[in-house]
Design a protein around this motif. Structure first.
Motif, PDB file in Angstrom:
ATOM      1  N   THR A   1      37.376  43.046  31.447  1.00  0.00           N
ATOM      2  CA  THR A   1      38.085  43.727  30.374  1.00  0.00           C
ATOM      3  C   THR A   1      37.064  44.322  29.421  1.00  0.00           C
ATOM      4  O   THR A   1      35.893  43.918  29.412  1.00  0.00           O
ATOM      5  N   ASP A   2      37.521  45.277  28.602  1.00  0.00           N
ATOM      6  CA  ASP A   2      36.601  46.003  27.729  1.00  0.00           C
ATOM      7  C   ASP A   2      36.309  45.310  26.398  1.00  0.00           C
ATOM      8  O   ASP A   2      35.559  45.806  25.582  1.00  0.00           O
TER       9      ASP A   2
ATOM     10  N   GLY B   1      42.884  51.182  32.545  1.00  0.00           N
ATOM     11  CA  GLY B   1      42.342  51.358  31.202  1.00  0.00           C
ATOM     12  C   GLY B   1      43.351  51.019  30.124  1.00  0.00           C
ATOM     13  O   GLY B   1      43.005  50.476  29.078  1.00  0.00           O
TER      14      GLY B   1
ATOM     15  N   THR C   1      38.315  46.802  32.984  1.00  0.00           N
ATOM     16  CA  THR C   1      37.152  47.570  33.424  1.00  0.00           C
ATOM     17  C   THR C   1      36.967  47.248  34.893  1.00  0.00           C
ATOM     18  O   THR C   1      37.342  46.167  35.357  1.00  0.00           O
TER      19      THR C   1
ATOM     20  N   ASN D   1      43.240  47.510  29.281  1.00  0.00           N
ATOM     21  CA  ASN D   1      41.896  47.111  28.866  1.00  0.00           C
ATOM     22  C   ASN D   1      41.043  46.598  30.019  1.00  0.00           C
ATOM     23  O   ASN D   1      40.037  45.935  29.792  1.00  0.00           O
TER      24      ASN D   1
ATOM     25  N   ASP E   1      34.253  47.871  38.369  1.00  0.00           N
ATOM     26  CA  ASP E   1      33.073  48.382  39.052  1.00  0.00           C
ATOM     27  C   ASP E   1      33.476  48.631  40.501  1.00  0.00           C
ATOM     28  O   ASP E   1      33.624  47.686  41.281  1.00  0.00           O
TER      29      ASP E   1
END
Length: 170
Positions: A26-27, A11, A16, A14, A18
């Motif tokens: 990335t976010d 996090g 992400t 940045n 699954d």
């Protein structure tokens, strides 16, 4: 496991993730990092793919180290990373999807792994700093404009596909 991370560490970069599919992205928030090493696992779950447009928020990205755990790269994952100079392709990747490195104008070198089977359309479109690409004989299909504006392509195999400018031999 070459670069394990916790979800908290991921996090802070940045990233992400699954855990069910193993897909890393990335976010979308700006990240100034220039050099990154992608995690091979997050909280013990294997990272196996990189999603489309994954690094859109990494504006100044210059180098990426992709772990061997990654076997799938989605279309346009590194699209338009104009500062990207260096990236590796893990040995388990069989397909370079559409537009994977399209418009990465600073990309100077890429090593394609033996076992690579397909290079899709515009994978290296307008990678004008990529002087020479050696394509392994395992490649059987090359898509439309996969190497548009790449000066030297060296290939000794018999790939089928749209004309893509390979130099036979040499």
């Amino acid at each position: 496991d070459t670069n394990p991370m916790t979800l908290r560490q991921a996090g802070s970069c940045n990233f992400t993730f699954d855990a069910g599919s193993g897909a890393l992205g990335t976010d979308g928030h700006f990240n100034p990092a220039r050099d990154i090493e992608l995690p091979s696992s997050i909280d013990g779950r294997r990272v196996s793919s990189v999603v489309s447009y994954a690094f859109v928020s990494y504006t100044f990205l210059e180098s990426v180290l992709i772990p061997e755990s990654v076997t799938s790269l989605e279309p346009f994952a590194f699209y338009d990373k104009v500062h990207l100079k260096r990236v590796n392709i893990p040995s388990g990747v069989r397909t370079l999807p559409d537009g994977l490195f399209a418009r990465c104008r600073s990309l100077t070198a890429v090593s394609l792994p033996d076992g690579l089977e397909e290079i899709c359309g515009e994978a290296f479109y307008h990678c004008s700093s990529l002087d020479t690409v050696y394509i392994p004989q395992s490649v059987r299909t090359v898509g439309r404009c996969a190497f548009l504006n790449v000066p030297h392509i060296i290939y000794r195999g018999n790939a089928r596909g749209f004309p893509w400018g390979a130099t036979i031999g040499n």
